[in-house]
Design a protein around this motif. Structure first.
Motif, mmCIF file in Angstrom:
data_model
loop_
_atom_site.group_PDB
_atom_site.id
_atom_site.type_symbol
_atom_site.label_atom_id
_atom_site.label_comp_id
_atom_site.label_asym_id
_atom_site.label_seq_id
_atom_site.Cartn_x
_atom_site.Cartn_y
_atom_site.Cartn_z
ATOM 1 N N ALA A 103 0.719 -1.515 0.234
ATOM 2 C CA ALA A 103 0.228 -0.026 0.160
ATOM 3 C C ALA A 103 0.736 1.134 0.018
ATOM 4 C CB ALA A 103 -0.784 0.137 1.319
ATOM 5 N N VAL A 104 1.726 1.148 1.062
ATOM 6 C CA VAL A 104 3.488 2.471 0.727
ATOM 7 C C VAL A 104 3.530 2.769 -0.512
ATOM 8 C CG1 VAL A 104 5.183 3.036 2.241
ATOM 9 C CG2 VAL A 104 3.037 2.106 3.177
ATOM 10 N N LEU A 105 3.603 1.614 -0.995
ATOM 11 C CA LEU A 105 4.492 1.065 -2.353
ATOM 12 C C LEU A 105 3.715 1.979 -3.683
ATOM 13 C CD1 LEU A 105 6.733 1.061 -4.335
ATOM 14 C CD2 LEU A 105 5.600 -1.947 -4.696
ATOM 15 N N CYS A 106 2.481 1.813 -3.756
ATOM 16 C CA CYS A 106 1.144 2.130 -4.369
ATOM 17 C C CYS A 106 0.879 3.795 -4.030
ATOM 18 C CB CYS A 106 0.305 1.809 -4.517
ATOM 19 S SG CYS A 106 0.037 -0.361 -4.790
ATOM 20 N N MET A 107 1.561 4.142 -3.188
ATOM 21 C CA MET A 107 1.504 5.779 -2.116
ATOM 22 C C MET A 107 2.675 6.376 -3.073
ATOM 23 S SD MET A 107 -1.430 6.459 -2.357
ATOM 24 C CE MET A 107 -1.107 8.034 -1.713
ATOM 25 N N ILE A 108 3.702 6.219 -2.842
ATOM 26 C CA ILE A 108 5.149 6.324 -2.992
ATOM 27 C C ILE A 108 5.017 6.522 -4.371
ATOM 28 C CG2 ILE A 108 7.534 5.691 -3.925
ATOM 29 C CD1 ILE A 108 6.950 5.271 -0.615
ATOM 30 N N ALA A 109 4.102 5.531 -5.130
ATOM 31 C CA ALA A 109 4.371 5.389 -7.262
ATOM 32 C C ALA A 109 3.735 6.414 -7.058
ATOM 33 C CB ALA A 109 3.917 4.127 -7.518
ATOM 34 N N ALA A 110 2.440 6.750 -6.579
ATOM 35 C CA ALA A 110 0.950 7.779 -7.256
ATOM 36 C C ALA A 110 2.031 9.635 -6.941
ATOM 37 C CB ALA A 110 0.171 7.828 -6.534
ATOM 38 N N CYS A 111 2.214 9.492 -6.109
ATOM 39 C CA CYS A 111 3.340 10.305 -6.376
ATOM 40 C C CYS A 111 4.695 11.053 -7.117
ATOM 41 C CB CYS A 111 4.279 10.774 -4.367
ATOM 42 S SG CYS A 111 2.556 10.852 -3.289
ATOM 43 N N GLY A 112 5.451 9.689 -7.286
ATOM 44 C CA GLY A 112 5.901 9.615 -8.334
ATOM 45 C C GLY A 112 5.830 10.521 -9.949
ATOM 46 N N VAL A 113 4.775 8.892 -9.969
ATOM 47 C CA VAL A 113 3.649 9.527 -11.404
ATOM 48 C C VAL A 113 3.527 10.709 -11.247
ATOM 49 C CG1 VAL A 113 1.845 9.008 -13.005
ATOM 50 C CG2 VAL A 113 3.467 6.431 -11.768
ATOM 51 N N PHE A 114 2.705 11.156 -10.256
ATOM 52 C CA PHE A 114 2.826 12.721 -10.587
ATOM 53 C C PHE A 114 3.346 13.974 -11.015
ATOM 54 C CE2 PHE A 114 1.288 16.857 -8.603
ATOM 55 C CZ PHE A 114 0.149 17.169 -9.461
ATOM 56 N N LEU A 115 4.477 13.527 -10.384
ATOM 57 C CA LEU A 115 5.584 14.847 -9.677
ATOM 58 C C LEU A 115 6.600 14.607 -11.167
ATOM 59 C CD1 LEU A 115 7.121 13.855 -6.385
ATOM 60 C CD2 LEU A 115 5.846 15.696 -7.440
ATOM 61 N N LEU A 116 6.151 13.275 -12.026
ATOM 62 C CA LEU A 116 7.039 13.234 -13.280
ATOM 63 C C LEU A 116 6.292 13.403 -14.257
ATOM 64 C CD1 LEU A 116 8.494 9.374 -13.184
ATOM 65 C CD2 LEU A 116 9.823 11.676 -13.191
ATOM 66 N N PHE A 117 4.985 13.433 -14.373
ATOM 67 C CA PHE A 117 4.273 13.777 -15.476
ATOM 68 C C PHE A 117 4.705 15.736 -15.705
ATOM 69 C CE2 PHE A 117 -0.075 15.616 -16.531
ATOM 70 C CZ PHE A 117 -0.412 15.329 -17.949
ATOM 71 N N THR A 118 3.344 16.256 -13.909
ATOM 72 C CA THR A 118 3.577 17.194 -13.771
ATOM 73 C C THR A 118 5.016 18.411 -13.990
ATOM 74 O OG1 THR A 118 2.566 17.124 -12.276
ATOM 75 C CG2 THR A 118 3.353 18.956 -12.288
ATOM 76 N N ILE A 119 6.139 18.176 -14.015
ATOM 77 C CA ILE A 119 7.190 18.596 -13.862
ATOM 78 C C ILE A 119 7.853 18.151 -15.027
ATOM 79 C CG2 ILE A 119 9.706 18.629 -13.329
ATOM 80 C CD1 ILE A 119 8.981 17.425 -10.334
ATOM 81 N N GLY A 120 8.331 16.994 -16.034
ATOM 82 C CA GLY A 120 7.832 17.094 -17.060
ATOM 83 C C GLY A 120 7.213 17.722 -18.114
ATOM 84 N N ARG A 121 5.936 18.185 -17.819
ATOM 85 C CA ARG A 121 5.137 18.883 -18.622
ATOM 86 C C ARG A 121 5.390 19.903 -18.239
ATOM 87 N NH1 ARG A 121 0.067 21.463 -18.119
ATOM 88 N NH2 ARG A 121 -0.118 21.623 -16.001
ATOM 89 N N HIS A 122 5.435 21.113 -16.959
ATOM 90 C CA HIS A 122 6.332 22.037 -16.686
ATOM 91 C C HIS A 122 8.049 22.510 -17.940
ATOM 92 C CE1 HIS A 122 2.913 24.145 -14.804
ATOM 93 N NE2 HIS A 122 3.359 22.634 -14.114
ATOM 94 N N LEU A 123 8.996 21.483 -17.540
ATOM 95 C CA LEU A 123 9.570 21.626 -18.531
ATOM 96 C C LEU A 123 10.127 21.336 -20.193
ATOM 97 C CD1 LEU A 123 11.881 19.702 -16.076
ATOM 98 C CD2 LEU A 123 12.076 21.797 -16.112
ATOM 99 N N LEU A 124 9.403 20.520 -20.095
ATOM 100 C CA LEU A 124 9.026 20.559 -21.831
ATOM 101 C C LEU A 124 7.944 21.880 -22.437
ATOM 102 C CD1 LEU A 124 8.555 17.068 -21.712
ATOM 103 C CD2 LEU A 124 10.755 18.145 -22.589
ATOM 104 N N PHE A 125 6.531 21.961 -21.925
ATOM 105 C CA PHE A 125 6.136 22.886 -22.148
ATOM 106 C C PHE A 125 5.616 24.438 -21.262
ATOM 107 C CE2 PHE A 125 4.361 18.512 -23.176
ATOM 108 C CZ PHE A 125 4.343 18.646 -24.554
ATOM 109 N N GLY A 126 6.417 24.605 -20.998
ATOM 110 C CA GLY A 126 6.674 25.716 -20.292
ATOM 111 C C GLY A 126 5.330 25.578 -19.251
#
Length: 126
Positions: A103-126
């Motif tokens: 359950a903890v691993l799933c939440m860490i993954a959820a946080c990580g996926v959100f961070l990767l998507f959000t940071i990536g989107r801002h770095l790539l598309f401003g």
């Protein structure tokens, strides 16, 4: 005969509940995994702010991390109870601990996926 338990209400209940929550935090801060998750949270907030996320995106990250902390607290509670009632190695206890860890691993993954998507989107598309 058991003595009657007085149920607190109103402001007394609020302060008692806050005291229990603080006790839970004090117990959880002793866990290395929780301290690592707090560091993950702090670094994530710095990165999110650095790339210029929106307030909404920042709030989603905060809510995801609060959920992670809650799941970590429940996982620690499971481990405490299993260790208390079944100090010997048992498959039931192992399964309970493994499920909490998953359950903890799933939440860490959820946080990580959100961070990767959000940071990536801002770095790539401003």
């Amino acid at each position: 005969m058991k003595p009657a338990v007085t149920k607190l209400t109103g402001i007394s209940h609020f302060f008692a509940a806050a005291s229990y929550s603080l006790g839970g935090f004090r117990r959880l801060i002793k866990e290395a995994a929780f301290r690592q998750e707090l560091l993950f949270f702090a670094v994530s907030l710095v990165l999110l702010i650095a790339v210029g996320v929106t307030l909404g995106e920042l709030m989603i990250a905060v809510v995801l991390f609060l959920a992670l902390f809650a799941v970590e607290a429940l996982n620690t509670a499971i481990e405490e109870v299993i260790d208390r009632i079944s100090p010997e190695i048992s498959m039931v206890g192992k399964h309970a601990k493994d499920l909490g860890s998953f359950a903890v691993l799933c939440m860490i993954a959820a946080c990580g996926v959100f961070l990767l998507f959000t940071i990536g989107r801002h770095l790539l598309f401003g």
